[in-house]
Scaffold this active site. Structure first.
Site, PDB file in Angstrom:
ATOM      1  N   CYS A  72     -11.117   5.671  -2.491  1.00 37.01           N
ATOM      2  CA  CYS A  72      -9.984   5.729  -1.646  1.00 37.01           C
ATOM      3  C   CYS A  72      -8.466   5.791  -2.226  1.00 37.01           C
ATOM      4  O   CYS A  72      -7.986   4.989  -2.831  1.00 37.01           O
ATOM      5  CB  CYS A  72      -9.986   4.992  -0.501  1.00 37.01           C
ATOM      6  SG  CYS A  72      -8.272   4.945   0.694  1.00 37.01           S
ATOM      7  N   CYS A  75      -6.160   3.161  -0.843  1.00 37.15           N
ATOM      8  CA  CYS A  75      -6.521   1.636  -1.557  1.00 37.15           C
ATOM      9  C   CYS A  75      -5.949   1.515  -2.778  1.00 37.15           C
ATOM     10  O   CYS A  75      -5.580   0.518  -3.195  1.00 37.15           O
ATOM     11  CB  CYS A  75      -8.161   1.708  -1.343  1.00 37.15           C
ATOM     12  SG  CYS A  75      -8.768   1.722   0.251  1.00 37.15           S
TER      13      CYS A  75
END
Length: 502
Positions: A72, A75
């Protein structure tokens, strides 16, 4: 690695059986590590999984856990800020700690806590895993630290005498103090909730009778103290309804802003996050003393609209130059005034700029009362707008084309910079080519960044609307697949897609 070792083994005089034993031992060692409740750390962030999660909750009073996916992008962007916040909290010996869980590998934990997007941050308090608190702060290191600090200690400082209260008020540009007769009552508890969430403001609380008297109060009141504009703003607690946390949050946000803001890189986030429904803008050139003097009457008009209209000064030669195209303006148009309704981006312009405070107040009130029509942007129609298969519409020509009762008109509303619009451009051209000889069908497009319509608001790009022939000014939004064949089915079926057989 295994293949390499197998190939090199005989040449090095090794033993295949020894290699297999080593591999098996390493595999068992990794499994033991996973099954262990030992808690490892990376950059002061606890690395958590289903076997050590319970231990982490039992050992840490406040634990903020990031559920992430390794692939991600958001993230990955958060990771350094999260690690920095973890280090700061660790260095100040805070009871608050940060942890992370790879939600793609630890599916049991992801399912238990309903993780459906990444990153998701949840706060666990006092070992309770059944009701974690959603993280509501900013996703940068300072925002995370402040949010956790508010939950690690009292969210508001207890003030007990006039000297400490005066010093507390003078310590910051903005200070909020809740005056409550009973600090254990519902109103005070609601105040503490607001203080825990609004980490960018400093909160104090008082119950001493001498402090009520010192600040001219007789009942429970929340006071905002400022070093600008009005020095003290009071929000009395409603005796019947108590203290509404959402309303108090809104009031503090509104009144924390200066009466007149200047649009800069530093203030733009405050301006757009204030949730004030209308913005009154004064565009001026700050290098002109004559234009700068217009700020006085602009400020004089502002006080009567606090909370309803936000007054903003925009320097057309500074940070404000970037927003001029949104208004269809150039720096040469300054000084001028615009009012924007934030709900639909409708813009309003005084017929003749009059910069007196009374004229500004009259104009704003007329807009609020619905007595002024919006000022709509429109490009000039190109000379060849109707000669190509895709007809080019602008604000000035839209009505006569889209609502022609003899035509079925399919319009693409786009932005030139939009990649989704660019991706479907070829399909739209092909569709127009297919129907160019049909008298009853028009395929058109309109640049919504340069053209505005009074009764149609475009919220995303591309947006596709179909205007069927006949009376009634009907409009159908197309929401299906964006390819030529599906477009054709939609058109051939009169503006709806035929039902597919099961």
């Amino acid at each position: 690695l295994v293949l390499s070792l197998a190939w090199l083994g005989p040449a090095l005089g090794g033993d295949d059986e020894d290699e297999e034993v080593i591999e098996e031992e390493e595999k068992e060692k990794k499994e033991d590590e996973v099954l262990s409740d030992e808690i490892k750390e990376e950059d002061n962030v606890l690395v958590l999984h289903e076997h050590n999660f319970a231990r982490a909750l039992s050992e840490h009073q406040l634990l903020l856990v990031e559920f992430y996916a390794p692939w991600c992008g958001h993230c990955q962007q958060l990771a350094p800020a999260f690690a920095q916040a973890a280090t700061e909290l660790r260095n100040e010996s805070s009871p608050a700690r940060l942890g992370k869980v790879d939600a793609t590998a630890q599916t049991a934990l992801a399912n238990e806590f309903g993780i459906t997007s990444y990153p998701t941050l949840k706060l666990f308090r006092d070992g309770n895993r059944t009701h974690p608190l959603e993280y509501t702060g900013r996703k940068d290191s300072q925002g995370i630290v402040r949010w956790m600090q508010r939950r690690a200690g009292p969210s508001a400082t207890l003030l007990q005498d006039t000297d400490t209260t005066a010093a507390f008020i003078n310590s910051q540009d903005l200070v909020v103090i809740g005056f409550f007769k009973d600090l254990r009552g519902e109103a005070a508890q609601a105040f503490f909730e607001v203080a825990a969430e609004m980490v960018d403001l400093t909160f104090g609380v008082a119950e001493a009778a001498e402090l009520f008297q010192a600040y001219g109060l007789s009942a429970d009141t929340v006071c905002l103290f400022k070093k600008f504009d009005e020095k003290q703003t009071n929000f009395p607690v409603d005796l019947a309804r108590g203290l509404d946390t959402a309303e108090l949050t809104r009031l503090l946000r509104v009144h924390s802003l200066q009466l007149v803001m200047e649009f800069t890189n530093e203030t733009s986030n405050q301006i757009f996050s204030a949730k004030i429904p209308h913005h009154m803008l004064l565009f001026l050139n700050k290098s002109s003393p004559e234009q700068l003097s217009l700020r006085d009457s602009f400020r004089a008009a502002a006080s009567g609209f606090r909370g309803e209209v936000l007054f903003v000064v925009v320097d057309v030669t500074g940070h404000g130059a970037d927003v001029l195209p949104f208004f269809g303006m150039t720096a040469a148009d300054a000084p001028t005034l615009r009012l924007v309704k934030m709900q639909n981006n409708r813009k309003y312009q005084m017929e003749q700029d009059n910069f007196s405070d009374s004229a500004i107040r009259t104009f704003i009130q007329a807009v609020l009362d619905g007595k002024v029509k919006p000022h709509l942007l429109s490009a000039e129609p190109p000379e060849d707008w109707d000669t190509r298969p895709v007809k080019v519409l602008v604000g000035k020509t839209f009505e006569q084309v889209a609502f022609d009762e003899t035509k079925n008109v399919f319009v693409k509303f786009y932005a030139p910079w939009c990649p989704h619009c660019q991706a479907m451009a070829a399909a739209w051209e092909e569709l127009a080519e297919r129907y160019k000889d049909r008298e009853d069908i028009v395929i058109a497009e309109m640049d919504s960044t340069a053209n505005e319509l009074e009764n149609i608001t475009i919220h995303g790009y591309p947006t596709l609307h179909y205007f069927p022939a006949g009376p009634g000014r009907k409009m159908v939004e197309y929401k299906s697949t964006r390819d030529v064949e599906t477009f054709s089915k939609f058109l051939e079926n009169g503006g709806t897609l035929p039902e597919e057989p099961p």
